[in-house]
Write an enzyme that holds these catalytic residues in place. Sequence first.
Site, short mmCIF file in Angstrom:
data_model
loop_
_atom_site.label_atom_id
_atom_site.label_comp_id
_atom_site.label_asym_id
_atom_site.label_seq_id
_atom_site.Cartn_x
_atom_site.Cartn_y
_atom_site.Cartn_z
N GLU A 208 -10.13 114.64 51.59
CA GLU A 208 -11.14 114.24 50.42
C GLU A 208 -10.76 112.85 50.07
O GLU A 208 -10.67 112.44 48.97
CB GLU A 208 -11.15 115.30 49.29
CG GLU A 208 -11.43 116.64 49.47
CD GLU A 208 -11.74 117.41 48.42
OE1 GLU A 208 -11.55 116.90 47.14
OE2 GLU A 208 -12.17 118.38 48.24
N GLU B 273 -12.30 124.13 52.80
CA GLU B 273 -12.17 124.62 51.38
C GLU B 273 -13.51 125.25 50.85
O GLU B 273 -14.58 124.47 51.37
CB GLU B 273 -11.73 123.64 50.27
CG GLU B 273 -10.12 123.29 50.35
CD GLU B 273 -9.84 122.16 49.45
OE1 GLU B 273 -10.40 122.10 48.25
OE2 GLU B 273 -8.75 121.23 49.84
C1 BG6 Z 1 -10.38 120.15 46.16
C2 BG6 Z 1 -8.95 119.77 46.58
O1 BG6 Z 1 -11.04 118.86 45.55
O2 BG6 Z 1 -10.76 121.14 45.26
C3 BG6 Z 1 -7.87 120.46 46.01
O3 BG6 Z 1 -8.90 119.42 47.91
C4 BG6 Z 1 -8.44 120.98 44.55
O4 BG6 Z 1 -6.84 119.65 45.70
C5 BG6 Z 1 -9.73 121.92 44.65
O5 BG6 Z 1 -7.52 121.84 43.93
C6 BG6 Z 1 -10.33 122.45 43.25
O6 BG6 Z 1 -10.54 121.46 42.41
P1 BG6 Z 1 -9.66 121.26 40.99
O7 BG6 Z 1 -9.79 120.30 40.63
O8 BG6 Z 1 -10.42 122.62 40.29
O9 BG6 Z 1 -8.30 121.94 41.37
#
Ligand code: BG6
Length: 458
Positions: free
Chosen positions: A165, A363
């Site tokens: 990202e 993800e």
């Molecule tokens: C993604 C990232 O943006 O989302 C992770 O690669 C992150 O590192 C995940 O933890 C979830 O977002 P957040 O801000 O709720 O942890």
Amino acid sequence: MIKFPEGFYFGSATSSTQSEGAHTDDLKGKDIWDIWYEEEPYKFFDGIGPQDTSTFYKNYKSDIQLLKKVGHNSFRTSISWSRLFPQGFGKINEDAVKFYRNVFEELKRNDIEPFVNLFHFDMPYELQKIGGWENRKVVDYYREYAKKCFELFGDIVKRWFTFNEPIVHVECGYLLCYHYPCKVDPKAAVQVAYHTALASAFAIKEYHELNQGGKIGIVLNLTPAYPRSQNEADVKASNIAELFANKSFLDPAIKGEYDQELIDIIKKHNLMPEYTQEDLSIIKNNTVDFLGINYYQPVRVCAKAHLPNPEAPFMPDYYYDHYVMPGRRMNPYRGWEIYPKGIYDIAINIKNNYGNIEWMITENGMGVENEERFRKDGMIHDDYRIDFYKEHLTWLHKGIEEGSNCIGYHVWTFIDCWSWINAYKNRYGLIELDLETQERRIKKSGQWFKELSEKGGF
Ligand code: BG6
């Protein structure tokens, strides 16, 4: 039944900073998260910092057994640059070499394919001190670090990612003040974005020159932009949102170049970065072998209602307003819209506009607060998470049926983890983490995920 192709990758992703725990016995150097927490601990939810995150460093062997129990045939993590090179370059930390080799070997022994990422928001502090990604020299240090990782671990690791990202460290670090160094400086943001794309291309070049028989890609968080209506002004607004949010990294990563319209806007606002023709040709000639896509939410926009403040620093939303669509489904804990069809639109976009390159979901997930209230007979019954996965997988499957070249689905994440400034506010795991005892317990979604992976569908 929704059935995925033979050999489909099922697993999850995490990152070093979010899972390993920074206070370990080895000689890890500090990264920007360690320093930011020392400087401004109150900015982190409940005042919890990066020092103790999920203790994977100590528990990796038993955690890998848990990965097996929740049906993983693959797993992504990242290498901590400042653990391997405490100064960011120069002297290597041999304990870190041992640790990562052990982790990757242990994964292989358990038939779990390691996907390894080189940078997940975690700039070594020593390099941040000289400007981080603003400084062209840091691109060279990253290139050396990447090459060393391939030499050290490339015999085991056959799937690499250069960045996770990258738009996040640009936006959050240099426009929105959500990540260190908390600057609001659009000119620096553009320089950082360009240097990141360049660093990624250099890592790809180094990897290909070593001929290790694997593949290298980049992980991008794509947020498809949807206009409020088909009114010309709304459509124009969403095209511009798409340029900044998605094409800014997709185009250089896959096509080796930037969209001319994006360049024109950057020029118009006097934000062009310093660059050389030689570096541009590195980007041109070193594109990814495959792509990782993180999908959480779309972006909805409409034409701007008011003229932007001429004195405000430039932000991409100079050209659009965010549109709150009536009836949208929200994850109230994270404040993100839930829109499963977005994953299908991404699949078709990659198929039609990016040469149908091999890609995977790296993800997708749902962070929920206070999951304790869903405990029954000792287990967290996170049916909402199972439904979330099912809906996204159904749309993903449709995209694959229509020919999109998607090879896997990784959720965020296997075990409740530390989420940057949100710390442990929202839980994402297939496995629950007890913060007091560090005990791990499989959630209902973990059991479901195992079945999904074993059957290759649901
Ligand atoms: C993604 C990232 O943006 O989302 C992770 O690669 C992150 O590192 C995940 O933890 C979830 O977002 P957040 O801000 O709720 O942890």
